[in-house]
Design a protein around this motif. Sequence first.
Motif, PDB file in Angstrom:
ATOM      1  N   PHE A 246       0.841  -1.206   0.000  1.00  0.00           N
ATOM      2  CA  PHE A 246       0.000   0.000   0.000  1.00  0.00           C
ATOM      3  C   PHE A 246       0.875   1.255   0.000  1.00  0.00           C
ATOM      4  CE2 PHE A 246      -1.911   3.459   2.421  1.00  0.00           C
ATOM      5  CZ  PHE A 246      -3.058   3.699   1.680  1.00  0.00           C
TER       6      PHE A 246
ATOM      7  N   TYR B 222      -5.649  -7.535  -1.389  1.00  0.00           N
ATOM      8  CA  TYR B 222      -5.691  -8.219  -0.093  1.00  0.00           C
ATOM      9  C   TYR B 222      -6.252  -9.639  -0.240  1.00  0.00           C
ATOM     10  CZ  TYR B 222      -6.894  -9.171   4.773  1.00  0.00           C
ATOM     11  OH  TYR B 222      -7.000  -9.755   6.014  1.00  0.00           O
ATOM     12  N   GLU B 223      -7.322  -9.736  -1.023  1.00  0.00           N
ATOM     13  CA  GLU B 223      -7.944 -11.054  -1.237  1.00  0.00           C
ATOM     14  C   GLU B 223      -6.970 -12.060  -1.863  1.00  0.00           C
ATOM     15  OE1 GLU B 223     -11.506  -9.774  -3.485  1.00  0.00           O
ATOM     16  OE2 GLU B 223     -12.512 -11.355  -2.330  1.00  0.00           O
TER      17      GLU B 223
ATOM     18  N   GLU C 245      -1.878 -13.915  -1.218  1.00  0.00           N
ATOM     19  CA  GLU C 245      -1.067 -15.142  -1.196  1.00  0.00           C
ATOM     20  C   GLU C 245      -0.728 -15.647  -2.594  1.00  0.00           C
ATOM     21  OE1 GLU C 245      -0.745 -17.910   2.233  1.00  0.00           O
ATOM     22  OE2 GLU C 245      -2.883 -18.040   1.766  1.00  0.00           O
TER      23      GLU C 245
ATOM     24  N   ASP D 136      -2.999   7.925   5.342  1.00  0.00           N
ATOM     25  CA  ASP D 136      -3.363   7.116   6.512  1.00  0.00           C
ATOM     26  C   ASP D 136      -4.873   6.923   6.600  1.00  0.00           C
ATOM     27  OD1 ASP D 136      -0.764   6.768   7.213  1.00  0.00           O
ATOM     28  OD2 ASP D 136      -0.700   8.506   8.548  1.00  0.00           O
TER      29      ASP D 136
ATOM     30  N   VAL E  84      -6.969   6.801   4.115  1.00  0.00           N
ATOM     31  CA  VAL E  84      -7.377   5.803   3.102  1.00  0.00           C
ATOM     32  C   VAL E  84      -7.046   4.402   3.597  1.00  0.00           C
ATOM     33  CG1 VAL E  84      -6.941   4.967   0.743  1.00  0.00           C
ATOM     34  CG2 VAL E  84      -7.207   7.408   1.153  1.00  0.00           C
ATOM     35  N   PHE E  85      -5.878   4.241   4.214  1.00  0.00           N
ATOM     36  CA  PHE E  85      -5.511   2.909   4.719  1.00  0.00           C
ATOM     37  C   PHE E  85      -6.499   2.450   5.786  1.00  0.00           C
ATOM     38  CE2 PHE E  85      -3.079  -0.207   7.153  1.00  0.00           C
ATOM     39  CZ  PHE E  85      -2.691  -1.049   6.129  1.00  0.00           C
TER      40      PHE E  85
ATOM     41  N   LYS F  94      -9.621   3.325   6.034  1.00  0.00           N
ATOM     42  CA  LYS F  94     -10.884   2.998   5.353  1.00  0.00           C
ATOM     43  C   LYS F  94     -10.811   1.597   4.742  1.00  0.00           C
ATOM     44  CE  LYS F  94     -12.641   7.540   3.980  1.00  0.00           C
ATOM     45  NZ  LYS F  94     -12.790   8.461   2.859  1.00  0.00           N
ATOM     46  N   ILE F  95      -9.662   1.261   4.167  1.00  0.00           N
ATOM     47  CA  ILE F  95      -9.500  -0.072   3.565  1.00  0.00           C
ATOM     48  C   ILE F  95      -9.631  -1.145   4.650  1.00  0.00           C
ATOM     49  CG2 ILE F  95      -7.859  -1.623   2.399  1.00  0.00           C
ATOM     50  CD1 ILE F  95      -6.692   0.902   1.030  1.00  0.00           C
TER      51      ILE F  95
ATOM     52  N   GLN G 272     -13.225  -1.533   5.588  1.00  0.00           N
ATOM     53  CA  GLN G 272     -13.966  -2.237   4.520  1.00  0.00           C
ATOM     54  C   GLN G 272     -13.716  -3.745   4.593  1.00  0.00           C
ATOM     55  OE1 GLN G 272     -15.599  -1.207   1.289  1.00  0.00           O
ATOM     56  NE2 GLN G 272     -16.188   0.517   2.548  1.00  0.00           N
ATOM     57  N   ILE G 273     -12.448  -4.107   4.817  1.00  0.00           N
ATOM     58  CA  ILE G 273     -12.088  -5.527   4.894  1.00  0.00           C
ATOM     59  C   ILE G 273     -12.870  -6.201   6.028  1.00  0.00           C
ATOM     60  CG2 ILE G 273     -10.187  -7.113   5.488  1.00  0.00           C
ATOM     61  CD1 ILE G 273      -8.338  -5.198   3.849  1.00  0.00           C
TER      62      ILE G 273
ATOM     63  N   ARG H 219     -16.930  -6.012   5.232  1.00  0.00           N
ATOM     64  CA  ARG H 219     -17.359  -6.921   4.157  1.00  0.00           C
ATOM     65  C   ARG H 219     -16.856  -8.343   4.380  1.00  0.00           C
ATOM     66  NH1 ARG H 219     -15.458  -3.047  -0.629  1.00  0.00           N
ATOM     67  NH2 ARG H 219     -15.481  -4.950  -1.844  1.00  0.00           N
TER      68      ARG H 219
ATOM     69  N   ILE I 194     -13.921  -9.714   4.258  1.00  0.00           N
ATOM     70  CA  ILE I 194     -13.096 -10.172   3.128  1.00  0.00           C
ATOM     71  C   ILE I 194     -11.982 -11.080   3.637  1.00  0.00           C
ATOM     72  CG2 ILE I 194     -11.442  -9.391   1.350  1.00  0.00           C
ATOM     73  CD1 ILE I 194     -13.506  -6.961   1.096  1.00  0.00           C
ATOM     74  N   LYS I 195     -11.931 -12.263   3.020  1.00  0.00           N
ATOM     75  CA  LYS I 195     -10.932 -13.254   3.458  1.00  0.00           C
ATOM     76  C   LYS I 195      -9.820 -13.368   2.425  1.00  0.00           C
ATOM     77  CE  LYS I 195     -13.271 -15.172   7.026  1.00  0.00           C
ATOM     78  NZ  LYS I 195     -13.434 -13.939   7.814  1.00  0.00           N
ATOM     79  N   ILE I 196      -8.651 -13.731   2.914  1.00  0.00           N
ATOM     80  CA  ILE I 196      -7.524 -13.974   1.991  1.00  0.00           C
ATOM     81  C   ILE I 196      -7.754 -15.330   1.338  1.00  0.00           C
ATOM     82  CG2 ILE I 196      -5.043 -14.448   1.877  1.00  0.00           C
ATOM     83  CD1 ILE I 196      -4.696 -12.476   4.199  1.00  0.00           C
ATOM     84  N   ARG I 197      -7.691 -15.319   0.018  1.00  0.00           N
ATOM     85  CA  ARG I 197      -7.868 -16.589  -0.696  1.00  0.00           C
ATOM     86  C   ARG I 197      -6.603 -17.419  -0.565  1.00  0.00           C
ATOM     87  NH1 ARG I 197     -10.620 -14.887  -6.396  1.00  0.00           N
ATOM     88  NH2 ARG I 197     -12.396 -13.778  -5.550  1.00  0.00           N
ATOM     89  N   SER I 198      -6.819 -18.718  -0.341  1.00  0.00           N
ATOM     90  CA  SER I 198      -5.674 -19.605  -0.146  1.00  0.00           C
ATOM     91  C   SER I 198      -4.825 -19.666  -1.406  1.00  0.00           C
ATOM     92  CB  SER I 198      -6.184 -20.994   0.203  1.00  0.00           C
ATOM     93  OG  SER I 198      -5.161 -21.915   0.010  1.00  0.00           O
ATOM     94  N   LYS I 199      -3.529 -19.882  -1.186  1.00  0.00           N
ATOM     95  CA  LYS I 199      -2.598 -19.984  -2.306  1.00  0.00           C
ATOM     96  C   LYS I 199      -3.002 -21.124  -3.231  1.00  0.00           C
ATOM     97  CE  LYS I 199       2.076 -19.230  -1.673  1.00  0.00           C
ATOM     98  NZ  LYS I 199       3.338 -19.574  -1.038  1.00  0.00           N
TER      99      LYS I 199
ATOM    100  N   TRP J  41      -6.066 -22.296  -3.792  1.00  0.00           N
ATOM    101  CA  TRP J  41      -7.489 -22.375  -4.153  1.00  0.00           C
ATOM    102  C   TRP J  41      -7.708 -22.796  -5.599  1.00  0.00           C
ATOM    103  CZ3 TRP J  41     -10.161 -19.493  -7.836  1.00  0.00           C
ATOM    104  CH2 TRP J  41      -9.439 -18.450  -8.400  1.00  0.00           C
TER     105      TRP J  41
END
Lengths: 177, 152
Positions: A17, A50-51, A54, B60, B62-63, B65-66, B69-70, B73, B75-80, B82
């Motif tokens: 970022f 972010y999503e 990985e 700062d 904007v960061f 806010k992100i 939002q995460i 909403r 929001i999950k990290i998608r597995s390597k 997947w």
Amino acid sequence: MVFDKMKNLQNIFRRVFEENYTLLMKVVYRITGREDLAEEIVQETMIKFYERIEQLPHDETIRYWLLRVARNLALNYEKRRQRENAINRKLIQDENTFDSETADTKLIKKFEKSLVQKALMDLPFNLRVVLVLKEYFKFSYEEIGQALGITENNVKVRIHRARLALASRLKQGVLNG
Amino acid sequence: MDKHSHFSAFLDGEIPERYSQKYQELWRNHPDFHGFKKMKEEVSIFLTSEPEPDFDRKRDQVFEKIQQQIKQRNIKIRSKTWISRPVKLAWAAAAVFFALIGGLFLGRTWVSMEVAQQKSEEVITFQLPEGFELSSAGNPEFIQLSSFRRRP
């Protein structure tokens, strides 16, 4: 173990970022002509990163991916804006109502007080994007191609067309009118 | 419209050296070159003629806010893995399928050869029906009844 991994990913996210925020904001601002919209698009771009954090590289090549996502989001906005403008024009013609501007259109006009932004917004989207990356950020043709997923030859032609188009508008004095 | 696009590329330093050395004199002496160069410079000057907003002041914010939002909403990290996991499964299923098909084919061939071997030891005598002739050019031991055709 899981906690360490998450912490590491959070650190990477923050670093990416920090390294790309200004570039993305400037590019999207020049493409859309609106600071508030640029902020929204940059947020959405970073959430997409972010999503997939990985699955994506964490080195400097990530900026091309980020730029491409931001460009696509800006294009979606552009299409919506064009649709709305077309509807507005039709409404004005059909009903002779001159106060049918949407809040969005009014906001654009407010930001378009800048002559440079007005000139850029007059260019077709694809020409605008390459010109912005070249003129403001001195990207090479190869880098622009990488960011937009087009060939270097295509970049060359688009930059040339963008310059001609902008010069022609400046010559006609459309901006002053 | 694109006939002088190489001027643009040349002025941007994007022409490989071996070509730029070869053609630069030609281009520089072209009647349109200086006009184009001036136009390009004017465009550059115009584009940088106004100050742009200070985006860093909101960095700062904007960061933050992100991050919000995460969370909001979810929001999950998608597995390597997947995408690689379903691909691996598909490959495994395909491998099993082809192994089965291969096994069946080999088994069938082996049984056919066994039968053929047994049959080849049998001496069969037969009478062709009236108006029919042998058409197979292959090994007579493996001639089947379907190989007979009516004489034209």
